[in-house]
Design an enzyme around this catalytic site. Structure first.
Site, PDB file in Angstrom:
ATOM      1  N   VAL A  11      39.692  42.801  44.682  1.00  0.00           N
ATOM      2  CA  VAL A  11      38.495  43.096  45.469  1.00  0.00           C
ATOM      3  C   VAL A  11      38.865  43.659  46.827  1.00  0.00           C
ATOM      4  CG1 VAL A  11      36.460  42.086  46.578  1.00  0.00           C
ATOM      5  CG2 VAL A  11      37.112  41.384  44.268  1.00  0.00           C
ATOM      6  N   THR A 122      33.928  35.765  45.633  1.00  0.00           N
ATOM      7  CA  THR A 122      32.869  35.064  44.909  1.00  0.00           C
ATOM      8  C   THR A 122      32.962  33.581  45.233  1.00  0.00           C
ATOM      9  OG1 THR A 122      32.913  36.693  43.129  1.00  0.00           O
ATOM     10  CG2 THR A 122      31.922  34.560  42.638  1.00  0.00           C
ATOM     11  N   ARG A 154      33.409  46.357  38.287  1.00  0.00           N
ATOM     12  CA  ARG A 154      33.992  46.203  36.957  1.00  0.00           C
ATOM     13  C   ARG A 154      35.428  46.698  36.992  1.00  0.00           C
ATOM     14  NH1 ARG A 154      30.604  50.115  33.670  1.00  0.00           N
ATOM     15  NH2 ARG A 154      30.702  51.169  35.696  1.00  0.00           N
ATOM     16  N   LYS A 207      25.284  36.427  42.876  1.00  0.00           N
ATOM     17  CA  LYS A 207      26.546  36.795  42.226  1.00  0.00           C
ATOM     18  C   LYS A 207      26.808  35.912  40.999  1.00  0.00           C
ATOM     19  CE  LYS A 207      30.757  38.290  41.502  1.00  0.00           C
ATOM     20  NZ  LYS A 207      31.017  39.601  40.895  1.00  0.00           N
ATOM     21  N   ASN A 211      26.716  37.114  36.854  1.00  0.00           N
ATOM     22  CA  ASN A 211      27.839  36.971  35.918  1.00  0.00           C
ATOM     23  C   ASN A 211      27.502  36.029  34.765  1.00  0.00           C
ATOM     24  OD1 ASN A 211      29.397  38.785  37.259  1.00  0.00           O
ATOM     25  ND2 ASN A 211      30.867  37.309  38.070  1.00  0.00           N
ATOM     26  N   GLY A 260      36.672  37.341  28.682  1.00  0.00           N
ATOM     27  CA  GLY A 260      37.777  36.796  29.460  1.00  0.00           C
ATOM     28  C   GLY A 260      37.759  37.435  30.829  1.00  0.00           C
ATOM     29  N   CYS A 263      36.579  36.960  36.226  1.00  0.00           N
ATOM     30  CA  CYS A 263      35.262  36.618  36.765  1.00  0.00           C
ATOM     31  C   CYS A 263      34.433  35.719  35.866  1.00  0.00           C
ATOM     32  CB  CYS A 263      34.474  37.897  37.062  1.00  0.00           C
ATOM     33  SG  CYS A 263      35.192  38.912  38.380  1.00  0.00           S
TER      34      CYS A 263
END
Length: 436
Positions: A11, A122, A154, A207, A211, A260, A263
């Protein structure tokens, strides 16, 4: 604007390079001196298409730099982004926030003038409150506002996602912080980047909720794939049929070996733990985690079934090890429980991945690594497609068959057509479409 990015992981490095490409002055900070030295040499620690060129161009232009010492860049910054790791804590599934809190304390000591401190990592709901408390405690005179700005990148498409985002979520009640964050993202106005301002805790929850919902879509279509196999339906047509409904959408409806990566597993577990801490049932998310874990373990049994149930002494070729294509990320990749299950059954495993073999060797040290797909297939009793790399989508099927000891293919990503594989003489097993 002057931006300091704490952390040069996935990130931090992508965000820092993209901010620099917007024209901002960016310094990326990392405690790992080896990583910083490598970045100064132009060596990128992660595989992400286009990132090496983006970093090189902005370093050359003088907009992007790297250091191990945050003191000067934090003191000069308009905004400091915390982009350090938040892995699952051992034993309980909570997010490990020790790196975030350590960064907050170091940032606090170096602050000069008004600065926006932004959690890009996150983090669970309420983390921004604790970051703010730590800054006030460490440096009571600091003039800082703490904001949440979660990432929605992504792997494999991160640069495009950053520059052409679906949304930019900024969680803060401070008007000065809103102005700074709006100026940072102003270059996206030509692309009509939708800025969404919320309360800080709301941004943190967005967030995790995003997800968890995507993980739920994946798990749902995987369960439909199991049902399709039993009733003689085609899960790809099912996915297309429901995905054409714009209330559902077609994305993340691709049956496979389970999700997998860095995240979804980590963030769904952390969301469950946050809910438990507040005595709120999240049964759907709990079920998603349980079903996904079972699915990844079940893939080895699927391969065994294709070979008649006897794996001892068999050689299995595995194509694709990373959790998805266009990355070298092996974190919680479905290939790990698959390969472990195969070897536990007595099989010998050969593997090839276009980018992830160096990382895979740390997770799977006792298998044979090959030069390409055909070298991997040589002498194999079955070939398993685990990751849908583009290199695997147009294999020379006659050459593949000639290399194998038995023409058995288990396609866990449904990238080939059953009729085509049958025409080439393969015993073909896919997900949710029956066998050929």
């Amino acid at each position: 604007m002057r931006i300091t990015m704490i952390g040069t992981g996935y990130v931090g490095l992508v965000s820092g390079a993209c901010f620099a490409d917007f024209g901002h002055q960016v310094t990326c900070v990392d405690k790992d001196a080896g990583k910083i030295a490598a970045l100064h040499r132009g060596e990128i620690p992660i595989y992400e298409p286009g990132l090496d060129e983006l970093v090189a161009a902005n370093v050359k232009a003088g907009r992007l730099d790297f250091t191990t010492d945050l003191t000067l860049p934090v003191g000069e910054a308009d905004a400091v982004f915390i982009a350090v790791g938040t892995p699952s804590r051992r034993g309980d599934g909570h997010a490990d926030l020790s790196y975030v809190y350590a960064a907050a304390k170091e940032i606090a000591a170096a602050l000069k003038g008004f600065t926006v401190v932004v959690t890009k990592s996150t983090v669970p709901v309420g983390t921004g409150d604790e970051v703010e408390r730590l800054i006030r405690e460490t440096n009571p005179t600091a003039d800082a506002a703490v904001a949440s700005n979660p990432e929605f990148l992504r792997e494999g498409a991160a640069i495009r996602d950053f520059k052409f985002p679906d949304r930019i979520v900024i969680g803060t009640a401070d008007e000065r912080a809103r102005k700074v964050m709006g100026e940072i993202y102003r270059p996206l106005s030509l692309n009509q980047g939708p800025l969404m301002y919320t309360a800080r805790r709301t941004a943190e929850l967005i967030k995790y909720a995003a997800n968890a919902f995507l993980a739920t879509k994946i798990t749902f279509i995987n369960e439909m794939a199991d049902l399709a196999e039993k009733v003689g339906a085609d899960v790809q047509d099912v996915a297309r049929g429901i995905g054409m409904d714009n209330r559902i959408g077609s994305k993340f409806l691709h049956a496979g070996p389970g999700f997998g990566g860095s995240c979804f597993p980590k963030d769904t577990r952390a969301l469950v733990q946050t809910a438990h801490d507040h005595d709120v049932p999240v049964r759907i998310v709990e079920a998603v985690l349980a079903v996904n874990d079972n699915r990844k373990r079940a893939m080895a049994r699927k391969v065994s079934h294709a070979l008649g149930g006897n794996m001892r002494g068999k050689t299995i070729a595995v194509l694709g090890l990373t959790f998805k294509p266009d990355t070298d990320d092996m974190r919680e990749a479905p290939s790990i429980p698959l390969v472990t299950g195969l070897t536990d059954m007595g099989a010998k495993v050969k593997a090839f991945d276009p980018a992830g073999m160096a990382q895979a060797k740390a997770e799977l040290p006792d298998i044979t690594y090959c030069e390409d797909a055909y070298d991997c297939a040589k002498g194999a009793d079955a070939l398993v497609i685990v990751t849908e790399w583009v290199q695997f989508r147009a294999l020379d099927l006659p050459r593949l068959k000639a290399a194998m000891a038995q023409p058995i293919v288990v396609d866990l990503r449904n990238i080939y057509r059953p009729a085509e594989m049958a025409e080439h003489g393969f015993s073909y097993h896919s997900v949710g479409r029956g066998d050929a």
